[in-house]
Scaffold this motif. Structure first.
Motif, short mmCIF file in Angstrom:
data_model
loop_
_atom_site.label_atom_id
_atom_site.label_comp_id
_atom_site.label_asym_id
_atom_site.label_seq_id
_atom_site.Cartn_x
_atom_site.Cartn_y
_atom_site.Cartn_z
N PHE A 36 0.83 -1.21 0.00
CA PHE A 36 0.00 0.00 0.00
C PHE A 36 0.86 1.26 0.00
CE2 PHE A 36 -2.53 -3.36 1.86
CZ PHE A 36 -3.72 -3.25 1.14
N GLU A 37 1.93 1.24 0.79
CA GLU A 37 2.82 2.40 0.85
C GLU A 37 3.49 2.66 -0.49
OE1 GLU A 37 4.18 3.11 5.40
OE2 GLU A 37 5.47 1.77 4.24
N LEU A 42 4.02 5.84 -5.40
CA LEU A 42 4.12 5.84 -6.86
C LEU A 42 3.00 6.65 -7.49
CD1 LEU A 42 5.21 2.15 -7.53
CD2 LEU A 42 6.61 4.22 -7.73
N ARG A 43 1.82 6.62 -6.89
CA ARG A 43 0.71 7.46 -7.37
C ARG A 43 1.10 8.93 -7.32
NH1 ARG A 43 -2.45 10.63 -4.69
NH2 ARG A 43 -1.79 9.74 -2.70
N LYS A 44 1.75 9.32 -6.24
CA LYS A 44 2.19 10.72 -6.11
C LYS A 44 3.23 11.07 -7.18
CE LYS A 44 1.24 11.11 -1.19
NZ LYS A 44 1.82 11.35 0.15
N TYR A 45 4.14 10.16 -7.44
CA TYR A 45 5.13 10.41 -8.50
C TYR A 45 4.44 10.57 -9.85
CZ TYR A 45 9.55 9.85 -6.01
OH TYR A 45 10.65 10.04 -5.20
N LYS A 49 4.83 14.39 -10.20
CA LYS A 49 6.15 14.49 -10.83
C LYS A 49 6.12 14.00 -12.27
CE LYS A 49 8.65 14.48 -6.54
NZ LYS A 49 9.94 14.33 -5.94
N ASN A 50 4.92 13.77 -12.77
CA ASN A 50 4.71 13.40 -14.17
C ASN A 50 5.46 12.14 -14.60
OD1 ASN A 50 2.91 15.55 -14.73
ND2 ASN A 50 4.67 16.93 -14.83
#
Length: 131
Positions: A36-37, A42-45, A49-50
């Motif tokens: 989950f972490e 990775l979702r945030k990246y 961060k495209n």
């Protein structure tokens, strides 16, 4: 060996020969929470961060394939909860420490505060900032 989540992300986005060697020479175990972490970060990246979805998915697959076994969080919960209160530290990090304690395995992280707390519990600890 138990690696903190930040280690896997460093392996994806800023790999080094020493880190790759450390990972390749050890059997890796992780609490189930790691899945989950990793996906959350990775979702945030991807969004902030495209980083392409294809690359994010490849990193996810690569990280999960490194893990020899995921240990169910329920098996670690009681110890993690006790550590969380003892150390005054978030329980999700304490799941990794609980796993290291219960398996007598080495814990590695880039988080210096967590490294100090792990060492205070007599967990064999590698502060990867020293690599």
């Amino acid at each position: 060996m138990i690696l903190d989540t930040n280690v896997y992300l460093k392996f994806c986005f800023e790999p080094s020969e020493k880190l790759e060697q450390l990972i390749s020479q050890n059997a890796l175990f992780a609490p189930s929470l790691l899945r989950f972490e990793v996906v959350n970060i990775l979702r945030k990246y991807h969004f902030f961060k495209n980083v392409s979805l294809e690359l994010v998915q490849a990193y996810e697959k690569n990280v999960f394939e490194l893990i020899e076994a995921f240990v169910p969080d329920d098996e670690l919960f009681t110890t993690a909860k006790e550590l969380s209160f003892h150390l005054n530290h978030p329980i999700y990090d304490c799941l990794f420490l609980a796993l290291a304690l219960e398996t007598s395995d080495i814990f590695a992280t880039y988080d210096q505060k967590l490294s100090v707390k792990a060492a205070s519990l007599n967990i064999a600890t590698i502060d990867l900032n020293d690599l």
